[in-house]
Design an enzyme around this catalytic site. Structure first.
Site, PDB file in Angstrom:
ATOM      1  N   ASN A 206     -16.493   6.971  -4.656  1.00 20.62           N
ATOM      2  CA  ASN A 206     -16.621   6.048  -5.786  1.00 20.62           C
ATOM      3  C   ASN A 206     -17.345   4.754  -5.404  1.00 20.62           C
ATOM      4  OD1 ASN A 206     -16.021   5.100  -8.483  1.00 20.62           O
ATOM      5  ND2 ASN A 206     -14.521   3.750  -7.525  1.00 20.62           N
TER       6      ASN A 206
ATOM      7  N   TYR B 294     -21.254   5.506  -3.693  1.00 19.20           N
ATOM      8  CA  TYR B 294     -22.194   5.975  -4.715  1.00 19.20           C
ATOM      9  C   TYR B 294     -22.639   4.812  -5.613  1.00 19.20           C
ATOM     10  CZ  TYR B 294     -23.197   7.620  -9.446  1.00 19.20           C
ATOM     11  OH  TYR B 294     -23.728   7.777 -10.708  1.00 19.20           O
TER      12      TYR B 294
ATOM     13  N   LYS C 225       0.845  -1.200   0.000  1.00 23.63           N
ATOM     14  CA  LYS C 225       0.000   0.000   0.000  1.00 23.63           C
ATOM     15  C   LYS C 225       0.871   1.237   0.000  1.00 23.63           C
ATOM     16  CE  LYS C 225      -4.457   0.977   0.282  1.00 23.63           C
ATOM     17  NZ  LYS C 225      -5.579   0.105  -0.085  1.00 23.63           N
TER      18      LYS C 225
HETATM   19  N1  GLU Z   1      -7.349   0.360  -3.403  1.00 23.71           N
HETATM   20  C1  GLU Z   1      -8.131  -0.809  -3.697  1.00 23.71           C
HETATM   21  C2  GLU Z   1      -8.192  -1.722  -2.491  1.00 23.71           C
HETATM   22  O1  GLU Z   1      -7.999  -1.311  -1.375  1.00 23.71           O
HETATM   23  C3  GLU Z   1      -7.647  -1.507  -4.949  1.00 23.71           C
HETATM   24  C4  GLU Z   1      -6.252  -2.012  -4.901  1.00 23.71           C
HETATM   25  C5  GLU Z   1      -5.725  -2.495  -6.251  1.00 23.71           C
HETATM   26  O2  GLU Z   1      -6.486  -2.505  -7.187  1.00 23.71           O
HETATM   27  O3  GLU Z   1      -4.551  -2.855  -6.291  1.00 23.71           O
HETATM   28  O4  GLU Z   1      -8.512  -2.862  -2.611  1.00 23.71           O
END
Ligand code: GLU
Length: 424
Positions: A221, A224, A106
């Site tokens: 996103n 909604y 992350k």
């Molecule tokens: N940010 C999204 C999540 O927390 C997608 C992560 C991704 O597509 O790598 O799952």
């Protein structure tokens, strides 16, 4: 930050609980409690007033035993290393529970995009990409969007990475615009995945979605699109909220019109015909399905006893504290754990990555059908584990994920070997 609200401590507590149930080898357990790598970068950005401002950015590479690190980048003023570590851990469990060949990571940058111009956001995104260009890559670590980042930001990061490496490389990042190698269906993928898991849970619990009363916290996103899709299924969306407050209507809201209103007024609050409610009131409303789709730590020991929903679908990452999770379990509130519930986003990111590597693109129908198959199987596997082992859904999901990551570590064989024997 209070211990109860430290997301990384929560992630560790949840891991510990499932590891105990699994009888996990203490050495593997120890390894899984911490990220493999942490990168912290300082990003100098030329602001519109001509001055240079330094931003702090992180990329936490939690585990890559099952494949390249994978996970989004958040731009948030309250970002901390511990939130990014927790989110990176949860990405590891997310890719594992749906069994796609990726690890977990992350990123985060401490910034307030609401106070920045588009040009400043672009320079910050490019600076972040430059600072981490040698740490990411299609077979190393593949970022994606998350809170307050979007396809345009992914495009800038891809472009900057390609400038640094001198090669075309769309697979370095997912969640890109369609014109630059994005995947059909990625925009609403997380919400669609939430819907698939709600469908399966409702089926298990005997909730009729045609008459269900639904409450959605958060109107970004994910929130909604979830509201729109629930209404399409015939459910009544009786309340929604954003960071400024909540709105309620017994007759049901029109999610599309609420969205139009929010676009104009920057908030859902004040939507004609609705009653303004607080966040606490929203979470404790009489309803069938509650969908927390905002930030972490929304359901805590202070409000978990007041939740009246039969089903909590955790669309946000980490919306429930450890203690609150225990309360919901005790009160038999069926919870779809976030890293299963919101995995539709990373599943379609996985498809985007495959399409980029192949240079061959699929239709929206193919994307959605394949996602449905993967997430539904994962849900049913977790439900079975939960029923067989008599544990809550969260612990069951952890047990499946931990076992998959632990097996991958073990098979790699470079862990704890003595005289050629793998002793874990
Ligand atoms: N940010 C999204 C999540 O927390 C997608 C992560 C991704 O597509 O790598 O799952």
């Amino acid at each position: 930050m209070a211990e109860e609200l430290n997301p990384f401590k929560i992630a560790q507590q949840q891991l510990d609980k499932a590891a105990k149930k699994l009888n996990l080898d203490p050495k593997v357990h120890e390894k899984l409690r911490e990220p493999m790598r942490i990168h912290e970068v300082s990003i100098p950005v030329k602001m519109d007033n001509g001055e240079e401002k330094k931003f702090v950015g992180f990329r936490v590479q939690y585990n890559n035993a099952r494949g390249p690190y994978k996970g989004g980048i958040r731009f948030h003023p309250d970002e901390t290393l511990d939130t990014v570590k927790a989110l990176a851990a949860w990405m590891t469990w997310k890719t594992a529970v749906v069994n796609i060949p990726l690890g977990g990571g992350k990123g985060g940058v401490i910034c307030n995009t609401k106070e920045m111009s588009l040009g400043e956001i672009e320079r910050l995104s490019r600076g972040y990409a430059r600072a981490l260009a040698d740490k990411i890559g299609p077979h190393i670590d593949v970022p994606a969007p998350d809170v307050y980042t979007n396809p345009q930001i992914m495009a800038w990061i891809m472009d900057e990475y390609e400038k640094v490496t001198g090669k075309s490389c769309p697979a370095v990042i997912t969640g890109k615009p369609l014109e630059l190698g994005g995947s059909e269906g990625r925009g609403d993928a997380t919400a669609q995945g939430v819907i698939y898991t709600i469908r399966e849970a409702a089926n298990h619990l005997g909730i009729d979605l045609k008459n269900a009363r639904v409450v959605v916290q958060g109107y970004g996103n994910v929130g909604y699109f979830v509201a729109i899709k629930m209404k399409e299924l015939g459910s009544k969306v009786i309340a929604v909220s954003d960071s400024r407050g909540g709105i309620y209507s017994e007759d049901g809201l029109d999610p599309e019109k609420v969205f139009e209103f929010k676009k104009k007024n920057k908030t859902v609050v004040g939507y004609p015909g609705s009653k303004e409610i607080t966040n606490k009131e929203l979470l404790e409303l009489e309803c069938d399905i509650l969908v927390p789709a905002a930030l972490e730590n929304q359901i805590t020991h202070e409000n978990a006893d007041g939740i009246k929903a039969k089903l909590v679908a955790e669309a946000a990452n980490g919306p429930t504290t450890f203690e609150a999770g225990e309360i919901l379990t005790r009160r038999k509130v069926f919870t779809i754990p976030h890293f299963l519930c919101n995995s539709g986003g990373v599943i379609v990111s996985y498809f985007e990555w495959i399409q980029n590597l192949y240079g061959y693109y699929w239709t929206r129908e193919v994307v959605m059908e394949r996602m449905d198959k993967i997430i539904t199987k994962a849900f049913l596997d977790v439900l079975k584990m939960s029923l067989d082992e008599k544990v809550d859904m969260r612990t069951a999901a952890y047990m499946i994920s931990i076992k998959r990551v632990a097996d991958a570590i073990k098979l790699r064989g470079n862990f704890n070997q003595k005289n050629g024997d793998v002793i874990i």
